[in-house]
Design a protein around this motif. Structure first.
Motif, PDB file in Angstrom:
ATOM      1  N   GLN A 175       0.849  -1.186   0.000  1.00 18.95           N
ATOM      2  CA  GLN A 175       0.000   0.000   0.000  1.00 18.95           C
ATOM      3  C   GLN A 175       0.886   1.238   0.000  1.00 18.95           C
ATOM      4  OE1 GLN A 175      -3.464  -0.279  -0.003  1.00 18.95           O
ATOM      5  NE2 GLN A 175      -2.976  -2.451  -0.302  1.00 18.95           N
ATOM      6  N   TYR A 176       0.341   2.330  -0.445  1.00 15.25           N
ATOM      7  CA  TYR A 176       1.095   3.575  -0.439  1.00 15.25           C
ATOM      8  C   TYR A 176       0.260   4.654   0.236  1.00 15.25           C
ATOM      9  CZ  TYR A 176       3.123   7.918  -2.222  1.00 15.25           C
ATOM     10  OH  TYR A 176       3.679   9.168  -2.329  1.00 15.25           O
ATOM     11  N   SER A 177       0.889   5.326   1.204  1.00 16.88           N
ATOM     12  CA  SER A 177       0.211   6.452   1.852  1.00 16.88           C
ATOM     13  C   SER A 177       1.158   7.642   1.840  1.00 16.88           C
ATOM     14  CB  SER A 177      -0.117   6.145   3.315  1.00 16.88           C
ATOM     15  OG  SER A 177      -0.809   4.934   3.420  1.00 16.88           O
ATOM     16  N   ARG A 178       0.589   8.812   1.719  1.00 22.24           N
ATOM     17  CA  ARG A 178       1.415  10.013   1.831  1.00 22.24           C
ATOM     18  C   ARG A 178       1.092  10.662   3.164  1.00 22.24           C
ATOM     19  NH1 ARG A 178       0.717  14.052  -2.893  1.00 22.24           N
ATOM     20  NH2 ARG A 178       1.758  12.366  -4.006  1.00 22.24           N
ATOM     21  N   ASP A 221       0.733  12.358  11.418  1.00 27.39           N
ATOM     22  CA  ASP A 221       0.092  11.423  10.493  1.00 27.39           C
ATOM     23  C   ASP A 221       1.042  10.252  10.206  1.00 27.39           C
ATOM     24  OD1 ASP A 221      -1.954  10.526   8.842  1.00 27.39           O
ATOM     25  OD2 ASP A 221      -1.093  11.518   7.069  1.00 27.39           O
ATOM     26  N   LEU A 242       0.254   6.432  11.097  1.00 25.86           N
ATOM     27  CA  LEU A 242       0.262   5.383  10.064  1.00 25.86           C
ATOM     28  C   LEU A 242       1.207   4.246  10.438  1.00 25.86           C
ATOM     29  CD1 LEU A 242       0.232   7.670   6.901  1.00 25.86           C
ATOM     30  CD2 LEU A 242      -1.493   5.927   7.417  1.00 25.86           C
ATOM     31  N   ARG A 276       3.307  -1.514   3.548  1.00 26.99           N
ATOM     32  CA  ARG A 276       2.882  -0.167   3.168  1.00 26.99           C
ATOM     33  C   ARG A 276       4.106   0.742   3.119  1.00 26.99           C
ATOM     34  NH1 ARG A 276      -1.897   2.695   3.799  1.00 26.99           N
ATOM     35  NH2 ARG A 276      -2.845   0.820   4.665  1.00 26.99           N
ATOM     36  N   ILE A 293       5.040   4.587   3.574  1.00 20.63           N
ATOM     37  CA  ILE A 293       4.519   5.877   4.033  1.00 20.63           C
ATOM     38  C   ILE A 293       5.472   6.948   3.514  1.00 20.63           C
ATOM     39  CG2 ILE A 293       3.921   7.258   6.053  1.00 20.63           C
ATOM     40  CD1 ILE A 293       3.702   4.495   7.572  1.00 20.63           C
TER      41      ILE A 293
END
Lengths: 735, 338
Positions: free
Chosen positions: B5-8, B14, B18, B47, B49
């Protein structure tokens, strides 16, 4: 006319390459293209007990996982798998043929998916269980005792063993050269385009499209018209693309299985599972009288090969060309290991064998207290002693003289550790280089149109060496047209016949094929011009005519001339198409070689052992140089490679796992810019009236031969330490 | 490479949140090491981040005259920052000794501290490696260990830390600013990286859910007498066999303050307080430098292929201290060793 031949003409394909317009095998688009990713064996020897693709096939976008168990048919006979440069002895490797594992990194499955990343991910989900062999071996030095002699015609002369034993001055030692990999910038890749009805256009990274074509037709039982192989640009290959590599089999296999276009691009790591320069132990013995006259030369090379093919090259025989000696014995031995088959790599045989010979000559010169050049001149051979033949030309003496002069060799203080620059010891070393001047039958087609443009085509590859450019140069001169009016098409299996591009033979071979085809064009133009009413060329002999400045003219009277356009208009022809196969006359009266003298300056930090190669001079005698710009680049590149061979390159194998542990260009070191300083390339004038019409010998391989020895000899001169194990890393210089 | 998964991350909180919700997540900034490891299937994060847009790109003076460097400052920006060039040239020099211009442009300061060993067995997922697969064994101890550690090793792992920048930072006494679920903390860089012990899979003391926000340099910059010398198998673009960061404060020929740290020899940048203490108050001579080198290497132990590193390190320490004392620091552009 020589407007272009012999000049520093810039590459005609340079713009296409730097702008990205030049397409490589892995870049050709196709409708519905899918991508294959290779699953490799992780053991060196054994059988696949179980291969489970279930999880991989569940991944969205995965189309198939091809293995030995579910693949389409492949040829069973060895003959189908033996391409034109396959070793004579052995059974070529067949990817996905059966459950056997012959080397670590062997392809055992191909995951095909809608995109490359999906295929790569799914490949990690293929579960493989092995039945591992009880024992395996991958280390040359540990297995040296099992070496078997290769039966090759190296005729011994006299009694070398006795002469060596009785010599007033003698030197005998082992030199170790590790396995090395080519690491061309372009990854091996194939795009197999499904043309329908079982017909394929195969874009492949290869040094020989017709070799791959014949191979694919045999392996997949196709008719010649069903397969076309194309490879317009190759981003370096250096021998690794001489034989069809396994990705072309896998891409073709998948295209036939799925009836759609498939691309397979190997990763950098996977490229360590294809060919390489085999590790060798070169044992050289030299015996001489006290005045430096050689009396005995022995050279025994022991190289690795796979269990399934005997790959060997001429490592040991070069002294017969270079140095007069009444007693010689040359042998080549092979140690069969659980590794893939080695292959040709830049001056195969010579790069390793001459390295050892030239280090040994330096050691003998020290023992005799002779200047290294003086020793070589004392033993200089004007004949190839193996056949007793003179050379078509041999300006090696001039190479020594010009190279020494440019380098400043006369200012060398002979004693080791006697030259320094601050904290650095300075070493000057030299060595001789030699390679063959080979030439092969090649056919060329020329289509001349009445607007004064010509298309020149041939199946030969340009592997980055400059074939497009020299073909254009020779054609422009032979047809009397500006080079801008020449377009060159290469590397399509449907074009006129050419062998693989290798051995430095393509320059001479393709150039003379262009001359032969151009002569056919000129003949037709003369016929057309001769039939014009009141033609100034009526009755002119073909041999007395040339094409120059868009005209056909006689050489004896340059007022007798007709323009190409007029001749074609008169004959009512729009185009003249001529194809000619050029074969070189067999000449059993001469030996054919290129030569070089290589000089190296190293500076070695006395305390820390850090080695810098601060100057190299390579003086090359290779007949007529067709293009002094691309030719110089060839030699420079080879010298850089030789620096790498001396100081950096080594494929490291862990014998416990039978695995290569540095399969990437971060850890497999080649020289970087900081390692390269001055490289001076000198082309020695070498007229050659025997070898071929243009006097061309070919370049490329000659540039590396001798370079590692010159550097090793310079390191000895700087430090007094004789390192006989390559690469020479700084730890070997610390006391 | 696995699927992930990719999150910014919107801000540092934050990013911490995460991380807390996904223990197999990894932070990514420049990605110059992490992406390589993912391609090799060594790192398989659930993931990524992406913290590259967090506001950690400033280089600013601290109240006490030191320097605070945001964790996301690119390595090259740091090396060419006028303040760093003038006051902390040892740091600039060490950074420029590493990687290539392209990699230095991408790599962040925080990421440089987090880069992982280049041990070949760590990279090859088919071989045992306690760092990659705890409990599987160490292939290097009895294998190809020419590049491996000579100090602070354990029976579990003999890997080295590959960073050049960290060696200079350790010598300069840098601090690491860390934010995490329980707030912010600062630790000395010497305490940031770990020795392998029996937990070689843990490179650092960065806790779960923690993130590096900045590096802080004390005011003392050693801008006159310093040198960073990196010895490697080719003249650029290779990891250190041995590297040395040396910094001195001299009064005449007498050593006031002394700093020496080594790279390429241990699981962490190696600093010896004892050797530094022994140099203080002494004349800046080769004899004293040799004694310091002996102290630093007193506990060095070789394996089958890396014995040369002990002597190489000894000579390199003396040379680098000599360069520092004579204010002729090693140039990273010119490969001749000063």
């Amino acid at each position: 006319m020589n407007a272009y031949v012999g000049t520093p003409t810039s590459r005609v394909d340079g713009r296409a390459k730097v702008t990205g317009a030049a397409k490589y095998a892995g870049e050709f688009p196709a409708d519905g293209l899918v991508h294959g990713f290779v699953v490799e064996a992780t053991i060196p020897c054994g059988r696949i007990a179980r291969l489970d693709s279930t999880e991989a096939l569940k991944v969205k976008g995965v189309l198939d996982v091809l293995t030995h168990a579910n693949r389409p048919p492949l040829a069973d006979a060895d003959e189908a798998w033996k391409d034109e440069v396959a070793p004579e002895d052995g059974s070529p490797f067949r990817p996905l043929y059966d459950d056997s594992v012959k080397f670590n990194g062997q392809p055992i499955a191909l995951v095909v998916a809608e995109d490359w990343e999906t295929a790569k991910f799914a490949a990690t989900l293929v579960r493989v269980e092995y039945q591992e062999a009880q024992a395996f071996a991958t280390d040359l030095e540990a297995e040296r005792g099992k070496a078997a002699e290769v039966k090759k015609p190296h005729k011994p002369r006299g009694d070398a063993a006795a002469a060596l034993a009785g010599a007033a001055a003698r030197h005998e030692a082992d030199y170790f050269i590790p396995t090395e990999h080519h690491n061309p910038m372009e990854l091996f890749a194939t795009t197999a385009v499904w043309d329908g009805d079982g017909r394929l256009t195969v874009y492949d990274k290869t040094q020989g499209v017709q070799n791959v074509h014949k191979f694919l037709c045999g392996v997949f039982d196709r008719k010649p018209d069903d397969v076309r192989v194309v490879s317009p640009y190759v981003g370096g290959a250096f021998g690794s693309g001489l034989r069809p590599q396994y990705q072309v089999v896998l891409a073709t296999l998948a295209a036939l299985a799925l009836k759609r276009s498939v691309r397979v691009v190997l990763t950098r790591q996977q490229m360590y599972g294809i060919g390489y320069r085999p590790a060798t132990i070169e044992r050289v013995g030299l015996g001489a009288t006290s005045d430096g006259t050689l009396d005995a030369v022995t050279h025994e090379a022991t190289a690795i090969t796979s269990r399934y093919e005997d790959f060997s090259r001429n490592d040991a025989g070069w002294a017969d060309q270079l140095y007069r000696s009444p007693n010689t014995r040359f042998t080549h031995k092979l140690v069969r290991l659980d590794v893939s088959t080695p292959c040709d790599m830049r001056a195969p045989g010579a790069a390793s064998g001459v390295c050892a010979l030239e280090c040994a000559m330096d050691e003998l010169a020290v023992a005799l207290k002779l200047d290294p050049i003086e020793l070589r001149l004392k033993c200089y051979s004007d004949r190839d002693q193996s056949e007793g033949l003179p050379y078509t030309s041999k300006q090696l003496r001039e190479c020594y003289a010009r190279g020494a002069d440019a380098f400043g060799w006369s200012r060398r203080s002979p004693t080791p550790r006697s030259m320094r620059d601050g904290k650095e010891l300075v070493g000057w070393g030299m060595a001789t280089g030699i390679w063959e001047a080979l030439q092969m039958p090649v056919a060329v087609r020329i289509v001349l149109t009445s607007n004064g443009h010509a298309e020149v085509s041939c199946a030969a590859s340009d592997i980055g060496t400059g074939t497009y450019t020299i073909v254009a140069q020779v054609a422009a001169d032979a047809l009397g047209l500006p080079i801008e009016n020449i377009s060159v098409r290469l590397a399509d299996s449907t074009l006129p016949q050419a062998p693989v591009e290798g051995g430095s033979w393509m320059a001479a071979s393709s150039a003379h094929a262009v001359l032969a085809a151009a002569e056919e064009v000129r003949k037709e133009l003369l016929r057309l011009a001769g039939t014009m009413p009141g033609s100034p060329l009526a009755g002119a002999e073909l041999a007395d005519t040339v094409l120059i400045d868009g005209r056909i003219a006689t050489t004896s009277d340059n007022s007798r001339t007709v323009s190409i356009a007029d001749a074609m208009r008169h004959g009512n022809v729009e185009r003249i198409e001529k194809e000619k196969l050029n074969q070189f006359d067999e000449d059993k009266k001469h030996a054919r070689n290129t030569h070089s003298a290589v000089f190296a300056e190293v500076k070695v930090d006395e305390q820390l052992g850090v080695i810098r190669v601060t100057r190299m001079v390579s003086a090359v005698a290779a007949g007529r140089i067709l293009n002094t710009k691309t030719g110089r680049s060839q030699i420079m590149g080879s010298v850089v490679w030789g620096i790498g061979m001396a100081l950096h390159e080594e494929t490291v194998m862990d014998p416990r796992f039978g695995r290569i542990m540095n399969p990437n260009i971060a850890e497999y070191h080649i020289p970087v810019n900081a390692d390269i300083q001055d490289i001076d390339v000198i082309f020695v004038d070498e007229p050659d009236a025997h070898i071929n019409a243009l006097g061309v010998k070919g370049l490329g391989e000659i540039g590396i031969v001798g370079v590692p020895a010159a550097i090793a000899n310079a390191v000895y001169h700087a430090t007094g330490k004789r390192i006989r194990r390559f690469p020479i890393t700084l730890d070997r210089l610390l006391d | 490479m696995n699927n992930f998964q990719y999150s910014r991350a919107a801000d540092v909180d934050d990013a911490i949140r995460l991380l807390a919700t996904d223990p197999d997540a990894k932070l990514i900034a420049g990605g110059t090491n992490l992406i390589d490891l993912m391609k090799e299937n060594v790192e398989r994060p659930s993931r990524l981040i992406d913290i590259s847009r967090l506001p950690f790109r400033k280089i600013e003076e601290t109240a006490d005259g030191g320097l605070r460097i945001g964790a996301l400052v690119p390595n090259s920006d740091l090396a060419y920052h006028p303040h760093v060039e003038q006051r902390y040239p040892l740091l600039a020099s060490a950074i420029l000794a590493g990687a290539s211009a392209q990699l230095r442009n991408m790599a962040s300061v925080g990421g440089n501290l987090m880069q992982r060993t280049r041990c070949a067995y760590f990279y090859d997922t088919t071989t045992p490696c306690n760092k990659r697969a705890p409990g599987s064994g160490c292939s290097a101890i009895d294998g190809l260990n020419r590049n491996h550690a000579i100090l602070g090793t354990s029976p579990s792992c003999i890997a080295t830390n590959p960073s050049d920048m960290s060696v200079a930072l350790v010598a300069l006494g840098a601090l690491v600013h860390i934010a995490g679920p329980t707030g912010e903390r600062r630790i000395a860089l010497t305490d940031f990286h770990r020795l392998p012990g029996d937990t070689p899979h843990m490179d650092t003391n960065l806790g779960a859910g923690e993130i590096i926000t900045a590096i802080e340099l004390p005011p003392r910059g050693f801008s006159r007498n310093y040198s960073y010398l990196k010895i490697r198998d080719r003249l650029s673009y290779a990891f250190a066999l041995v590297s040395v960061a040396a910094a001195l404060e001299l009064e005449g020929n007498a050593i006031g303050e002394a700093r020496v740290a080594l790279g390429g020899v241990a699981h962490k940048p190696w600093r010896s307080l004892e050797a530094e203490a022994a140099l203080r108050g002494q004349a800046a001579t080769v004899d004293h430098f040799s004694r310091a080198a002996d102290m630093m290497l007193a506990d060095a132990a070789a394996r089958s292929h890396n014995g040369f590193k002990i002597e190489l390190a000894r000579r390199a320490i003396v040379r680098t201290l000599t360069q520092a004392a004579s204010a002729t620091p090693q140039s990273q552009a010119h490969k001749k060793i000063a």
